[in-house]
Every structure is written in structure tokens, then in C-alpha cells.
Design a protein around this motif. Sequence first.
Motif, PDB file in Angstrom:
ATOM      1  N   ARG A  45       0.827  -1.219   0.000  1.00  0.00           N
ATOM      2  CA  ARG A  45       0.000   0.000   0.000  1.00  0.00           C
ATOM      3  C   ARG A  45       0.858   1.263   0.000  1.00  0.00           C
ATOM      4  O   ARG A  45       0.457   2.272  -0.563  1.00  0.00           O
ATOM      5  CB  ARG A  45      -0.919   0.018   1.223  1.00  0.00           C
ATOM      6  CG  ARG A  45      -1.895  -1.133   1.296  1.00  0.00           C
ATOM      7  CD  ARG A  45      -2.920  -0.922   2.412  1.00  0.00           C
ATOM      8  NE  ARG A  45      -2.315  -0.849   3.729  1.00  0.00           N
ATOM      9  CZ  ARG A  45      -2.480   0.173   4.582  1.00  0.00           C
ATOM     10  NH1 ARG A  45      -3.224   1.208   4.236  1.00  0.00           N
ATOM     11  NH2 ARG A  45      -1.905   0.140   5.771  1.00  0.00           N
ATOM     12  N   PHE A  46       1.993   1.210   0.662  1.00  0.00           N
ATOM     13  CA  PHE A  46       2.876   2.374   0.766  1.00  0.00           C
ATOM     14  C   PHE A  46       4.098   2.158  -0.124  1.00  0.00           C
ATOM     15  O   PHE A  46       4.609   1.040  -0.240  1.00  0.00           O
ATOM     16  CB  PHE A  46       3.348   2.576   2.201  1.00  0.00           C
ATOM     17  CG  PHE A  46       2.279   3.025   3.165  1.00  0.00           C
ATOM     18  CD1 PHE A  46       0.928   3.020   2.829  1.00  0.00           C
ATOM     19  CD2 PHE A  46       2.633   3.449   4.445  1.00  0.00           C
ATOM     20  CE1 PHE A  46      -0.045   3.425   3.732  1.00  0.00           C
ATOM     21  CE2 PHE A  46       1.674   3.859   5.350  1.00  0.00           C
ATOM     22  CZ  PHE A  46       0.340   3.837   4.991  1.00  0.00           C
ATOM     23  N   THR A  47       4.566   3.255  -0.715  1.00  0.00           N
ATOM     24  CA  THR A  47       5.765   3.206  -1.543  1.00  0.00           C
ATOM     25  C   THR A  47       6.677   4.353  -1.155  1.00  0.00           C
ATOM     26  O   THR A  47       6.248   5.509  -1.123  1.00  0.00           O
ATOM     27  CB  THR A  47       5.412   3.313  -3.034  1.00  0.00           C
ATOM     28  OG1 THR A  47       4.525   2.254  -3.394  1.00  0.00           O
ATOM     29  CG2 THR A  47       6.672   3.215  -3.889  1.00  0.00           C
ATOM     30  N   ILE A  48       7.925   4.022  -0.873  1.00  0.00           N
ATOM     31  CA  ILE A  48       8.911   5.042  -0.531  1.00  0.00           C
ATOM     32  C   ILE A  48       9.807   5.271  -1.731  1.00  0.00           C
ATOM     33  O   ILE A  48      10.116   4.329  -2.482  1.00  0.00           O
ATOM     34  CB  ILE A  48       9.738   4.616   0.710  1.00  0.00           C
ATOM     35  CG1 ILE A  48      10.530   5.786   1.279  1.00  0.00           C
ATOM     36  CG2 ILE A  48      10.663   3.458   0.381  1.00  0.00           C
ATOM     37  CD1 ILE A  48      11.157   5.491   2.647  1.00  0.00           C
ATOM     38  N   ALA A  49      10.185   6.516  -1.934  1.00  0.00           N
ATOM     39  CA  ALA A  49      11.052   6.837  -3.063  1.00  0.00           C
ATOM     40  C   ALA A  49      11.887   8.056  -2.716  1.00  0.00           C
ATOM     41  O   ALA A  49      11.425   8.951  -2.008  1.00  0.00           O
ATOM     42  CB  ALA A  49      10.215   7.106  -4.310  1.00  0.00           C
ATOM     43  N   GLY A  50      13.104   8.076  -3.227  1.00  0.00           N
ATOM     44  CA  GLY A  50      13.986   9.192  -2.961  1.00  0.00           C
ATOM     45  C   GLY A  50      14.319   9.953  -4.227  1.00  0.00           C
ATOM     46  O   GLY A  50      14.383   9.364  -5.312  1.00  0.00           O
ATOM     47  N   ASP A  51      14.512  11.242  -4.086  1.00  0.00           N
ATOM     48  CA  ASP A  51      14.917  12.116  -5.193  1.00  0.00           C
ATOM     49  C   ASP A  51      16.192  12.812  -4.749  1.00  0.00           C
ATOM     50  O   ASP A  51      16.146  13.783  -3.984  1.00  0.00           O
ATOM     51  CB  ASP A  51      13.804  13.117  -5.492  1.00  0.00           C
ATOM     52  CG  ASP A  51      14.105  13.992  -6.694  1.00  0.00           C
ATOM     53  OD1 ASP A  51      15.311  14.174  -7.021  1.00  0.00           O
ATOM     54  OD2 ASP A  51      13.159  14.508  -7.300  1.00  0.00           O
ATOM     55  N   ASN A  52      17.328  12.306  -5.216  1.00  0.00           N
ATOM     56  CA  ASN A  52      18.604  12.880  -4.797  1.00  0.00           C
ATOM     57  C   ASN A  52      18.747  14.345  -5.214  1.00  0.00           C
ATOM     58  O   ASN A  52      19.311  15.147  -4.482  1.00  0.00           O
ATOM     59  CB  ASN A  52      19.770  12.060  -5.372  1.00  0.00           C
ATOM     60  CG  ASN A  52      20.009  10.788  -4.594  1.00  0.00           C
ATOM     61  OD1 ASN A  52      19.225  10.402  -3.730  1.00  0.00           O
ATOM     62  ND2 ASN A  52      21.105  10.109  -4.890  1.00  0.00           N
ATOM     63  N   ALA A  53      18.247  14.676  -6.375  1.00  0.00           N
ATOM     64  CA  ALA A  53      18.384  16.043  -6.871  1.00  0.00           C
ATOM     65  C   ALA A  53      17.656  17.032  -5.971  1.00  0.00           C
ATOM     66  O   ALA A  53      18.113  18.163  -5.773  1.00  0.00           O
ATOM     67  CB  ALA A  53      17.858  16.140  -8.292  1.00  0.00           C
ATOM     68  N   ARG A  54      16.536  16.611  -5.414  1.00  0.00           N
ATOM     69  CA  ARG A  54      15.759  17.468  -4.511  1.00  0.00           C
ATOM     70  C   ARG A  54      16.067  17.188  -3.041  1.00  0.00           C
ATOM     71  O   ARG A  54      15.497  17.848  -2.166  1.00  0.00           O
ATOM     72  CB  ARG A  54      14.271  17.304  -4.773  1.00  0.00           C
ATOM     73  CG  ARG A  54      13.798  17.890  -6.098  1.00  0.00           C
ATOM     74  CD  ARG A  54      12.295  17.736  -6.278  1.00  0.00           C
ATOM     75  NE  ARG A  54      11.775  18.537  -7.367  1.00  0.00           N
ATOM     76  CZ  ARG A  54      11.825  18.191  -8.634  1.00  0.00           C
ATOM     77  NH1 ARG A  54      12.364  17.041  -8.984  1.00  0.00           N
ATOM     78  NH2 ARG A  54      11.335  18.989  -9.558  1.00  0.00           N
ATOM     79  N   ASN A  55      16.909  16.194  -2.794  1.00  0.00           N
ATOM     80  CA  ASN A  55      17.242  15.830  -1.408  1.00  0.00           C
ATOM     81  C   ASN A  55      15.976  15.538  -0.610  1.00  0.00           C
ATOM     82  O   ASN A  55      15.825  15.974   0.545  1.00  0.00           O
ATOM     83  CB  ASN A  55      18.054  16.947  -0.743  1.00  0.00           C
ATOM     84  CG  ASN A  55      19.160  16.411   0.132  1.00  0.00           C
ATOM     85  OD1 ASN A  55      19.735  15.353  -0.126  1.00  0.00           O
ATOM     86  ND2 ASN A  55      19.485  17.148   1.190  1.00  0.00           N
TER      87      ASN A  55
END
Length: 122
Positions: free
Chosen positions: A66-76
Motif C-alpha cells: 500500500r505504501f511506496t517510498i522513493a527518494g529524489d537525490n536532486a531534490r534531497n
Amino acid sequence: VQLQASGGGLVQPGGSQRLTCAASGFTLNDYAIGWYRQVPGKAREGLSCFSANNGNIFYKDSVKGRFTIAGDNARNTVYLQMNDLKPEDTAVYYCAAIDYCSSGTYPPAAYWGQGTLVTVSS
């Protein structure tokens, strides 16, 4: 050093919400990011974590699928997309900078965000 958690609000059961954890003063390569939640009277629980260094991602069983985690290095920034929300997901959600992201374990946090309230109710 700061973590800014945002995106909470009122959502109907079955709905979706995306939380944002914006980091400043360090990068996602310095720390993994964990998402937690706390209900009044109960202990804070780790939900998910993300490591930009090794790509590790883990979820607590109750939110897996149900939950998804994601990172955006460019936006920190690290996001927590929450779908199919249930009333029992109502809580204050926090993000934290942690030394590593490993299955089922959440090390002591180096830094905490201020929390954002998610209320799931019709």
C-alpha cells in the motif's frame, strides 16, 4: 540540519496521500531516511526506510503493498506514497535520518522531522 515532513491531512478511507520529507544540511548519501508513525498512547513504529547509498528499501508488513517510498537525490527529498488508506493509518507521521536501512531494524535516528498528521476518516 533539518528534516521537513509535510503532506498530511484528512483523507477518506481508500484514498491516497503523499508525504514529503525534505532534507537540508546533509544529503541522502549521508543518511538513510526512515518513515515512522505514532498514535497517541502507543510507541512510534517504523514503517519504511530508503537508502540512496545501496538502494535498500524496506516496509513494515502492515503497509507493504500500500505504501511506496522513493527518494529524489536532486531534490534531497524522500516521499512516502500511501494508497488504500485505512482508518487505522491515522497517526502523526515522522521522517528521520538514520545510519542505515535494513529489514526490520531502525537504528536510533540522528535527526527527526517535526511530524505531519494524517487522518483517515469519512
